[in-house]
Structure formats: structure tokens, C-alpha cells
Design a protein around this motif. Structure first.
Motif, PDB file in Angstrom:
ATOM      1  N   TYR A   1       0.861  -0.849   0.396  1.00  0.00           N
ATOM      2  CA  TYR A   1      -0.268   0.522  -0.166  1.00  0.00           C
ATOM      3  C   TYR A   1       0.800   1.597  -0.095  1.00  0.00           C
ATOM      4  O   TYR A   1       1.910   1.441   0.718  1.00  0.00           O
ATOM      5  N   THR A   2       1.051   2.041  -1.338  1.00  0.00           N
ATOM      6  CA  THR A   2       1.649   3.455  -1.171  1.00  0.00           C
ATOM      7  C   THR A   2       1.619   3.982   0.355  1.00  0.00           C
ATOM      8  O   THR A   2       2.259   5.131  -0.048  1.00  0.00           O
ATOM      9  N   TYR A   3       0.047   4.476   0.433  1.00  0.00           N
ATOM     10  CA  TYR A   3      -0.066   5.078   1.299  1.00  0.00           C
ATOM     11  C   TYR A   3       0.958   4.895   2.479  1.00  0.00           C
ATOM     12  O   TYR A   3       1.174   6.357   3.412  1.00  0.00           O
ATOM     13  N   ASN A   4       1.360   3.637   2.697  1.00  0.00           N
ATOM     14  CA  ASN A   4       1.827   3.265   4.285  1.00  0.00           C
ATOM     15  C   ASN A   4       2.913   4.034   4.312  1.00  0.00           C
ATOM     16  O   ASN A   4       4.205   3.408   5.168  1.00  0.00           O
ATOM     17  N   ARG A   5       3.726   4.138   2.389  1.00  0.00           N
ATOM     18  CA  ARG A   5       5.006   4.214   2.576  1.00  0.00           C
ATOM     19  C   ARG A   5       5.535   5.707   1.950  1.00  0.00           C
ATOM     20  O   ARG A   5       6.607   5.976   0.975  1.00  0.00           O
ATOM     21  N   ASN A   6       4.699   6.941   2.207  1.00  0.00           N
ATOM     22  CA  ASN A   6       5.066   8.247   1.772  1.00  0.00           C
ATOM     23  C   ASN A   6       6.255   8.297   2.296  1.00  0.00           C
ATOM     24  O   ASN A   6       7.412   9.690   1.662  1.00  0.00           O
TER      25      ASN A   6
ATOM     26  N   SER B   1       7.340   4.954   6.581  1.00  0.00           N
ATOM     27  CA  SER B   1       6.481   5.071   7.122  1.00  0.00           C
ATOM     28  C   SER B   1       5.285   5.862   6.145  1.00  0.00           C
ATOM     29  O   SER B   1       5.084   6.647   5.599  1.00  0.00           O
ATOM     30  N   LYS B   2       3.919   6.423   6.843  1.00  0.00           N
ATOM     31  CA  LYS B   2       3.297   7.214   5.940  1.00  0.00           C
ATOM     32  C   LYS B   2       3.602   8.529   6.235  1.00  0.00           C
ATOM     33  O   LYS B   2       2.816   9.493   5.527  1.00  0.00           O
ATOM     34  N   SER B   3       3.869   8.667   7.741  1.00  0.00           N
ATOM     35  CA  SER B   3       4.534  10.020   8.059  1.00  0.00           C
ATOM     36  C   SER B   3       5.486  10.110   8.782  1.00  0.00           C
ATOM     37  O   SER B   3       5.400   9.455   9.100  1.00  0.00           O
TER      38      SER B   3
ATOM     39  N   TYR C   1       8.803   4.559  12.017  1.00  0.00           N
ATOM     40  CA  TYR C   1       8.250   3.735  11.472  1.00  0.00           C
ATOM     41  C   TYR C   1       8.023   2.123  11.809  1.00  0.00           C
ATOM     42  O   TYR C   1       8.576   1.526  11.857  1.00  0.00           O
TER      43      TYR C   1
END
Length: 124
Positions: free
Chosen positions: A27-32, A99-101, A112
């Protein structure tokens, strides 16, 4: 979920260079936010560089600033760590993290939730 796989480690003489890669999936959102950490024997894991996948902004630890460069490919699925002018203090296991953020300090482990298995770098 997010999966991270590091590669590119090895043995190098002092003054040499290596480039590490971190292939990310999930999931790309979780690795911003992607980062590189390293851990020397008997020492705590140290955050050395991070990149915001969306903006491309980068931050570095003082021990590597000016020698290491973190970057991402156009898809954001691979993050690189170009390491130049290596010295013996750079020896250790290098880990990719995601991490997403940042939600705090980029250089601390607890930021992370996702980690790779690590790749060994030995400088002699």
C-alpha cells in the motif's frame, strides 16, 4: 501492508563507494516516508537519511551529510542510498524503513512501522 527488500551491501575499502537499493511494495499510502537506518555491532539503530516520496525532500544525519545521498525512482517504489567516501565507522547493517508520515522525528526507530531485513556493509 508494506514489504521492503534491501540490496547492494558488501565489503569495500575505506574511501570507496556503494549504492544500496530498497525495493518497496504494498500500500503506497503507508510508505510516503522512506528512510535508511544503520546499526553497528553493540550500538543502537541510527537514522541516517530520509526522503519524502511525494515532495522529494530529504534529510540527513550529521554523520553522513555530504557523503551519502538518498533518492527515489520516478515510481517511488525504489529508494537508493548512494554512499561515498566510506570509512570504517560506516560499517554496520543497513535497514530500509517506511511510514505513512513522520509524525515526529524522522530519525527515530519508532516513527517507522515497516522494516526490511537489512543488508550488511563492511568498510575496511
Amino acid at each position: 501492508d508494506v514489504q521492503l527488500v534491501e540490496s547492494g551491501g558488501g565489503s569495500v575499502q575505506a574511501g570507496g563507494s556503494l549504492r544500496l537499493s530498497c525495493a518497496a511494495s504494498g500500500y503506497t499510502y503507508n510508505r510516503n516516508c522512506m528512510a535508511w537506518f544503520r546499526q553497528a555491532p553493540g550500538k543502537e539503530r541510527e537514522g541516517i537519511a530520509t526522503v519524502d516520496i511525494g515532495s522529494g525532500s530529504t534529510y540527513y544525519g550529521s554523520s553522513v551529510k555530504g557523503r551519502f545521498t538518498i533518492s527515489r525512482d520516478n515510481t517511488g517504489n525504489t529508494v537508493y542510498l548512494q554512499m561515498n567516501n566510506l570509512n570504517t565507522d560506516d560499517t554496520g547493517m543497513y535497514y530500509c524503513a517506511a511510514s505513512k508520515s513522520y509524525d515526529g522525528t524522522w530519525s527515530i526507530v519508532s516513527t517507522y512501522p515497516y522494516w526490511g531485513q537489512g543488508t550488511q556493509v563492511t568498510v575496511s
